[in-house]
Design an enzyme around this catalytic site. Structure first.
Site, short mmCIF file in Angstrom:
data_model
loop_
_atom_site.label_atom_id
_atom_site.label_comp_id
_atom_site.label_asym_id
_atom_site.label_seq_id
_atom_site.Cartn_x
_atom_site.Cartn_y
_atom_site.Cartn_z
N HIS A 1 0.91 -1.27 0.31
CA HIS A 1 -0.05 0.17 -0.28
C HIS A 1 0.89 1.25 0.02
O HIS A 1 1.85 1.19 0.73
CB HIS A 1 -0.78 0.10 1.34
CG HIS A 1 -1.57 1.40 1.34
ND1 HIS A 1 -1.58 2.13 2.53
CD2 HIS A 1 -2.35 1.94 0.71
CE1 HIS A 1 -2.31 3.12 2.52
NE2 HIS A 1 -2.95 3.15 1.28
N SER A 2 0.74 2.12 -0.58
CA SER A 2 1.20 3.41 -0.94
C SER A 2 2.69 3.07 -1.28
O SER A 2 3.11 2.63 -2.42
CB SER A 2 1.01 4.24 0.50
OG SER A 2 1.22 5.61 0.08
N MET A 3 3.91 3.77 -0.67
CA MET A 3 5.21 3.26 -0.53
C MET A 3 5.48 1.88 -0.71
O MET A 3 6.22 1.21 -1.60
CB MET A 3 6.07 3.93 0.63
CG MET A 3 7.45 3.43 0.39
SD MET A 3 8.40 4.25 1.86
CE MET A 3 7.99 3.04 3.01
N ALA B 1 -1.89 -0.88 -4.11
CA ALA B 1 -2.97 -0.24 -3.55
C ALA B 1 -2.27 1.38 -3.39
O ALA B 1 -1.28 1.60 -2.66
CB ALA B 1 -3.69 -0.83 -2.22
#
Length: 247
Positions: free
Chosen positions: A95-97, A123
């Site tokens: 998720h993200s990074m 995501a």
């Protein structure tokens, strides 16, 4: 008793790391997070073995030196993934990074070990070849970092308004943005299906922005939108269920 290298990289899991009955899904956290953000997913026995990835200097490994260049972490991490998966199918999720970290792990596993995840689930993150123009950069001051934290609405107001607490929080978050800036794209592509997930109210990673993940895979590409903002992954009760059935 001293932990094994694998136990240090993967401190929380639904079942044991040696378990072969359940498919393993390795979970990579967002900037400012640690393996513990997914720990709650490991507490309910589902048909998937959630394995939370912990980086040196973070969370349960906070006594170890922090490594700000993800390229230096790739091989030791991938060696442990290969050992733990024992040749069985597995999934990478980020998720993200963490989505970018999962992508580079997939590429390294493919290019160096000839191992391919069953799928990569990304995501809340723009594609590896793209840059988020509104994202905080480490050359910016603390005021800009505080604005970044407020933008994502994930840091309690009590912390953001407490100068003493911020003295501890901001350096830790800034370190992760150093790590994030080391995730530099050099034309990599993977032979692994990519599934993208976005939040309906996440302006930094809309469905249109995340569509560009399609160009970094030679295999199947799927997309799914969930209700919520950037942190829909952690706030949605349905999301861990979705991941549990991803295999």
């Amino acid at each position: 008793m001293e932990k094994t290298l694998e136990e240090r990289w993967f401190p929380f899991s639904t079942y044991t790391l040696n378990d072969t009955e359940h498919k393993k899904i390795f979970c990579f956290h967002h900037a400012g997070g640690s393996a513990s953000v997914y720990r709650k997913w490991t507490l309910e026995k589902k048909n998937m073995n959630f394995i939370c990835v912990e980086l040196p200097g973070k969370g349960t490994r906070r006594r170890e030196p922090f490594v700000g260049d993800f390229k230096k972490l790739l091989d030791p991490l991938c060696k442990c993934i290969v050992k733990v998966t024992q040749g069985k199918p597995f999934i990478l999720f980020g998720h993200s990074m963490g989505a970018a970290m999962a992508f580079y792990v997939a590429e390294h596993l493919q290019s160096k070990y000839g191992v391919r995840p069953e799928k990569l689930i990304a995501a809340g993150r723009q594609a590896p070849q793209d840059e988020d123009p509104g994202e905080f950069k480490t050359y910016m001051g603390d005021d800009a970092l505080i604005r970044e934290l407020k933008k994502y609405n994930a840091t309690p107001k009590e912390i953001l308004e407490n100068k003493e607490l911020l003295q501890f929080v901001l350096p830790e978050v800034r370190k992760d943005y150093t790590l994030n800036e080391s995730l530099i794209y050099n034309g990599e592509r993977i032979d692994t299906p990519i599934y993208i997930n976005c939040g309906s109210k996440d302006i930094g990673a809309t469905a249109a922005i995340m569509q560009r993940w399609q160009s970094v895979t030679t295999q199947e590409f799927k997309e799914k939108e969930f209700e919520g903002d950037h942190f829909f992954v952690l706030n949605s009760e349905q999301y861990p269920e979705y991941l549990a059935n991803a295999g």
